[in-house]
Design a protein around this motif. Sequence first.
Motif, PDB file in Angstrom:
ATOM      1  N   ALA A   1       0.830  -1.207   0.000  1.00  0.00           N
ATOM      2  CA  ALA A   1       0.000   0.000   0.000  1.00  0.00           C
ATOM      3  C   ALA A   1       0.863   1.254   0.000  1.00  0.00           C
ATOM      4  N   ASN A   2       2.062   1.164   0.590  1.00  0.00           N
ATOM      5  CA  ASN A   2       2.954   2.329   0.632  1.00  0.00           C
ATOM      6  C   ASN A   2       3.346   2.782  -0.769  1.00  0.00           C
ATOM      7  N   THR A   3       3.561   1.829  -1.663  1.00  0.00           N
ATOM      8  CA  THR A   3       3.925   2.177  -3.038  1.00  0.00           C
ATOM      9  C   THR A   3       2.784   2.934  -3.708  1.00  0.00           C
ATOM     10  N   PHE A   4       1.558   2.507  -3.455  1.00  0.00           N
ATOM     11  CA  PHE A   4       0.405   3.207  -4.032  1.00  0.00           C
ATOM     12  C   PHE A   4       0.248   4.596  -3.415  1.00  0.00           C
ATOM     13  N   LEU A   5       0.467   4.701  -2.113  1.00  0.00           N
ATOM     14  CA  LEU A   5       0.373   6.014  -1.469  1.00  0.00           C
ATOM     15  C   LEU A   5       1.424   6.963  -2.032  1.00  0.00           C
ATOM     16  N   ALA A   6       2.655   6.467  -2.190  1.00  0.00           N
ATOM     17  CA  ALA A   6       3.720   7.296  -2.772  1.00  0.00           C
ATOM     18  C   ALA A   6       3.385   7.685  -4.196  1.00  0.00           C
ATOM     19  N   ALA A   7       2.789   6.754  -4.945  1.00  0.00           N
ATOM     20  CA  ALA A   7       2.423   7.031  -6.334  1.00  0.00           C
ATOM     21  C   ALA A   7       1.378   8.134  -6.418  1.00  0.00           C
ATOM     22  N   LEU A   8       0.573   8.261  -5.374  1.00  0.00           N
ATOM     23  CA  LEU A   8      -0.471   9.289  -5.351  1.00  0.00           C
ATOM     24  C   LEU A   8       0.005  10.574  -4.687  1.00  0.00           C
ATOM     25  N   GLY A   9       1.310  10.660  -4.405  1.00  0.00           N
ATOM     26  CA  GLY A   9       1.889  11.912  -3.931  1.00  0.00           C
ATOM     27  C   GLY A   9       2.140  12.018  -2.445  1.00  0.00           C
ATOM     28  N   HIS A  10       1.917  10.944  -1.699  1.00  0.00           N
ATOM     29  CA  HIS A  10       2.143  10.997  -0.252  1.00  0.00           C
ATOM     30  C   HIS A  10       3.601  10.677   0.086  1.00  0.00           C
ATOM     31  N   ASN A  11       4.120  11.367   1.094  1.00  0.00           N
ATOM     32  CA  ASN A  11       5.432  11.022   1.626  1.00  0.00           C
ATOM     33  C   ASN A  11       5.266   9.797   2.517  1.00  0.00           C
ATOM     34  N   VAL A  12       6.089   8.780   2.318  1.00  0.00           N
ATOM     35  CA  VAL A  12       5.978   7.569   3.136  1.00  0.00           C
ATOM     36  C   VAL A  12       7.202   7.373   4.028  1.00  0.00           C
ATOM     37  N   GLY A  13       8.016   8.408   4.158  1.00  0.00           N
ATOM     38  CA  GLY A  13       9.150   8.354   5.079  1.00  0.00           C
ATOM     39  C   GLY A  13      10.111   7.225   4.764  1.00  0.00           C
ATOM     40  N   ARG A  14      10.430   6.440   5.787  1.00  0.00           N
ATOM     41  CA  ARG A  14      11.377   5.337   5.638  1.00  0.00           C
ATOM     42  C   ARG A  14      10.662   3.996   5.476  1.00  0.00           C
ATOM     43  N   SER A  15       9.407   4.065   5.091  1.00  0.00           N
ATOM     44  CA  SER A  15       8.609   2.853   4.921  1.00  0.00           C
ATOM     45  C   SER A  15       9.085   2.046   3.721  1.00  0.00           C
ATOM     46  N   LEU A  16       8.812   0.754   3.760  1.00  0.00           N
ATOM     47  CA  LEU A  16       9.054  -0.085   2.596  1.00  0.00           C
ATOM     48  C   LEU A  16       8.255   0.463   1.426  1.00  0.00           C
ATOM     49  N   CYS A  17       8.932   0.708   0.311  1.00  0.00           N
ATOM     50  CA  CYS A  17       8.268   1.296  -0.854  1.00  0.00           C
ATOM     51  C   CYS A  17       9.084   0.963  -2.100  1.00  0.00           C
ATOM     52  N   GLU A  18       8.417   0.519  -3.143  1.00  0.00           N
ATOM     53  CA  GLU A  18       9.083   0.218  -4.413  1.00  0.00           C
ATOM     54  C   GLU A  18       8.951   1.434  -5.342  1.00  0.00           C
ATOM     55  N   TYR A  19       9.895   2.351  -5.200  1.00  0.00           N
ATOM     56  CA  TYR A  19       9.806   3.606  -5.945  1.00  0.00           C
ATOM     57  C   TYR A  19       9.906   3.397  -7.457  1.00  0.00           C
TER      58      TYR A  19
END
Length: 230
Positions: A52-70
């Motif tokens: 879900a973090n990847t989707f949140l980042a894709a929609l413009g949210h900062n996800v900090g140091r969370s696991l995320c596939e940029y």
Amino acid sequence: MQAELEALTKVLETPSRPLAAIVGGAKVSTKLGLLRNLLARVNVVIIGGGMANTFLAALGHNVGRSLCEYDLLSTARKIVAHAEAKGREIVLPVDAVVAQKLEANVQSRVVPVNAIGAFDMILDIGPRSVQRVISVLAQAKTLVWNGPFGAFEVKPFDQGTIEVAKATAELTEAGKLISVAGGGDTVAALNSAIVAERFTYVSTAGGAFLEWLEGKALPGVEMLAANRCP
């Protein structure tokens, strides 16, 4: 095996609708095929876990140091656009439980997804997200579930998954929802919540359950079908 095939076929081919899917886990990259197949079949997809973090980042949210596939942000945006074009709803977290590190009983707090700090790690969904998911399930007739909502192996980041699991069990027992779940982490989470026996069906197939949901052919099943007696 026959019971497994019948349960899964009914859920994906002839479900009572609305049909909802919970897709969680760590990475979008491991579930691209699953998301594509489900979006062709379900009415709503609830996305949780690290993916879900990847989707949140894709929609413009900062996800900090969370696991995320940029490297998959554009892919996530395409999935969202594809869902909208097909009239499917995608449900993402609106708040999250965050901490500075993943450790048992570490200090944590709940924040909206638009207020994630630079050093925060998203480790579970927050209470508003839990209620949102439960409200969606209350409107559904069938649910297929693969993947937890948070780092459920480490307390207190199991709470989101446990609360949704208990609500699903209650809806199932009330005859309002057909609930089918599977995958190693999912089964472990449901057992942790002590609700597995209250679901309509819990698959023990592990990775094969995921491949089935992806629409892939299962060699063992195909061989049995090809050699069955007339």
